[in-house]
Motif scaffolding. Structure first.
Motif, PDB file in Angstrom:
ATOM      1  N   ALA A 191       0.957  -0.961  -0.195  1.00 26.95           N
ATOM      2  CA  ALA A 191      -0.030   0.269  -0.143  1.00 26.95           C
ATOM      3  C   ALA A 191       0.927   1.179   0.111  1.00 26.95           C
ATOM      4  N   TRP A 192       0.374   2.402  -0.365  1.00 34.00           N
ATOM      5  CA  TRP A 192       1.131   3.952  -0.129  1.00 34.00           C
ATOM      6  C   TRP A 192      -0.273   4.828  -0.173  1.00 34.00           C
ATOM      7  N   ARG A 193       0.890   5.416   0.428  1.00 33.72           N
ATOM      8  CA  ARG A 193      -0.539   7.011  -0.061  1.00 33.72           C
ATOM      9  C   ARG A 193      -0.013   8.267  -0.442  1.00 33.72           C
ATOM     10  N   VAL A 194       0.388   9.186  -1.503  1.00 36.29           N
ATOM     11  CA  VAL A 194       1.351  10.184  -1.787  1.00 36.29           C
ATOM     12  C   VAL A 194       0.279  10.825  -1.330  1.00 36.29           C
ATOM     13  N   GLY A 195      -0.411  12.067  -0.440  1.00 34.44           N
ATOM     14  CA  GLY A 195      -1.815  13.291  -0.701  1.00 34.44           C
ATOM     15  C   GLY A 195      -2.874  12.514  -0.357  1.00 34.44           C
ATOM     16  N   GLN A 196      -3.878  12.629  -1.203  1.00 35.28           N
ATOM     17  CA  GLN A 196      -4.936  12.380  -1.512  1.00 35.28           C
ATOM     18  C   GLN A 196      -4.815  11.078  -1.969  1.00 35.28           C
ATOM     19  N   THR A 197      -3.844  10.393  -2.493  1.00 32.55           N
ATOM     20  CA  THR A 197      -4.230   9.727  -3.684  1.00 32.55           C
ATOM     21  C   THR A 197      -3.315   8.384  -2.942  1.00 32.55           C
ATOM     22  N   TYR A 198      -3.888   7.071  -3.113  1.00 30.59           N
ATOM     23  CA  TYR A 198      -3.728   5.822  -2.630  1.00 30.59           C
ATOM     24  C   TYR A 198      -4.033   4.696  -3.218  1.00 30.59           C
ATOM     25  N   ARG A 199      -3.123   3.703  -2.737  1.00 30.12           N
ATOM     26  CA  ARG A 199      -3.153   2.393  -4.146  1.00 30.12           C
ATOM     27  C   ARG A 199      -2.647   0.909  -2.962  1.00 30.12           C
ATOM     28  N   PHE A 200      -3.292   0.035  -3.084  1.00 27.63           N
ATOM     29  CA  PHE A 200      -3.187  -1.262  -2.100  1.00 27.63           C
ATOM     30  C   PHE A 200      -3.364  -2.487  -2.856  1.00 27.63           C
ATOM     31  N   SER A 201      -2.556  -3.094  -2.996  1.00 31.39           N
ATOM     32  CA  SER A 201      -2.809  -4.888  -3.912  1.00 31.39           C
ATOM     33  C   SER A 201      -3.069  -5.986  -2.326  1.00 31.39           C
ATOM     34  N   ASP A 202      -3.558  -7.050  -3.023  1.00 37.61           N
ATOM     35  CA  ASP A 202      -3.997  -8.112  -1.326  1.00 37.61           C
ATOM     36  C   ASP A 202      -2.802  -8.965  -2.737  1.00 37.61           C
ATOM     37  N   ASP A 203      -2.492  -8.417  -3.552  1.00 37.70           N
ATOM     38  CA  ASP A 203      -1.681 -10.057  -4.320  1.00 37.70           C
ATOM     39  C   ASP A 203      -2.080 -11.190  -4.250  1.00 37.70           C
ATOM     40  N   GLY A 204      -3.457 -11.820  -4.216  1.00 39.24           N
ATOM     41  CA  GLY A 204      -3.636 -13.209  -4.179  1.00 39.24           C
ATOM     42  C   GLY A 204      -3.848 -13.908  -2.736  1.00 39.24           C
ATOM     43  N   GLU A 205      -3.968 -12.627  -1.700  1.00 35.37           N
ATOM     44  CA  GLU A 205      -4.509 -13.018  -0.152  1.00 35.37           C
ATOM     45  C   GLU A 205      -5.888 -12.435  -0.513  1.00 35.37           C
ATOM     46  N   PRO A 206      -6.950 -13.565   0.471  1.00 35.04           N
ATOM     47  CA  PRO A 206      -8.500 -13.291   0.203  1.00 35.04           C
ATOM     48  C   PRO A 206      -8.445 -11.427   0.196  1.00 35.04           C
ATOM     49  N   SER A 207      -9.516 -10.606  -0.629  1.00 36.32           N
ATOM     50  CA  SER A 207     -10.073  -9.315  -0.650  1.00 36.32           C
ATOM     51  C   SER A 207      -9.994  -8.693   0.168  1.00 36.32           C
ATOM     52  N   GLY A 208      -8.890  -7.604   0.758  1.00 38.99           N
ATOM     53  CA  GLY A 208      -9.159  -6.923   1.572  1.00 38.99           C
ATOM     54  C   GLY A 208      -8.539  -7.744   3.195  1.00 38.99           C
TER      55      GLY A 208
END
Length: 195
Positions: free
Chosen positions: A50-67
């Motif tokens: 996961a990453w955050r830069v200001g109001q922008t963010y993204r994250f990934s489970d990379d194959g683990e169950p969603s969330g």
């Protein structure tokens, strides 16, 4: 808001699975993507991030169950009031299923511990501006600017009549600094503010 001073790592074993968190400060989305690519381990079962830069963010489970992985990592970033930060948590599966709650605690907890022990720096929102200052006002204006906490004179370019100063001014002080510059120079020097 805070950001990290440097790259940080933390590892732990949870029910025979190995979790390693790697966190670092990043300037933008491209830097976060490069960091994720550089610190993901192809031999691992999962490289969640996961990453955050200001109001922008993204994250990934990379194959683990969603969330169960990326979102808890992002919550660890947000829970410590961090900005401009990326975290990759790599897992080598040890044979014991953790369940959804266990995965969330493992990924989020590994990221949170890594971030909690990291050295941090306060992030001061700034605006970028420029002032043109004649030689007669330069010394006084510059000395007063340098006395403003968290104000940075990025460059000083001399001209035939004086100098142009490129500044980073804390947002919270911008209008006061603009007024100060105008008052010190009896209106000869102005500091434009963004709309």
């Amino acid at each position: 808001m805070f950001t990290l001073n440097r790259l940080e790592t933390f590892s732990q074993d949870i029910k025979k699975s190995r979790f390693i968190a790697v966190a670092a400060p990043v300037a933008d989305e491209d830097a976060a993507k490069r960091f994720i690519a550089e610190h993901s381990d192809a031999t691992a079962n999962h490289n969640c991030w996961a990453w955050r830069v200001g109001q922008t963010y993204r994250f990934s489970d990379d194959g683990e169950p969603s969330g169960t992985a990326g979102k808890p990592i992002l919550q660890a970033i947000d829970g410590q009031s961090l900005d401009c930060v990326v975290v990759v948590v790599t897992r080598w599966f040890g044979g014991v299923l953790l369940g959804s709650g266990g995965l969330m605690r493992a990924y989020g907890g590994t990221a949170a511990t890594c971030l909690r022990t990291a050295e941090k720096t306060l992030v001061i929102p700034t605006i970028s501006t420029e002032i043109a200052c004649g030689f007669s006002d330069l010394a006084l204006v510059k000395s007063r600017l340098l006395a403003v906490p968290n104000l940075k004179i990025e460059t000083e370019t001399f001209t035939a009549d004086g100098a142009t100063l490129s500044l980073f001014v804390p947002v919270s002080d911008a209008s006061d600094v603009a007024k100060m510059v105008m008052d010190l120079s009896n209106g000869r020097v102005t500091m434009p503010l963004p709309d």
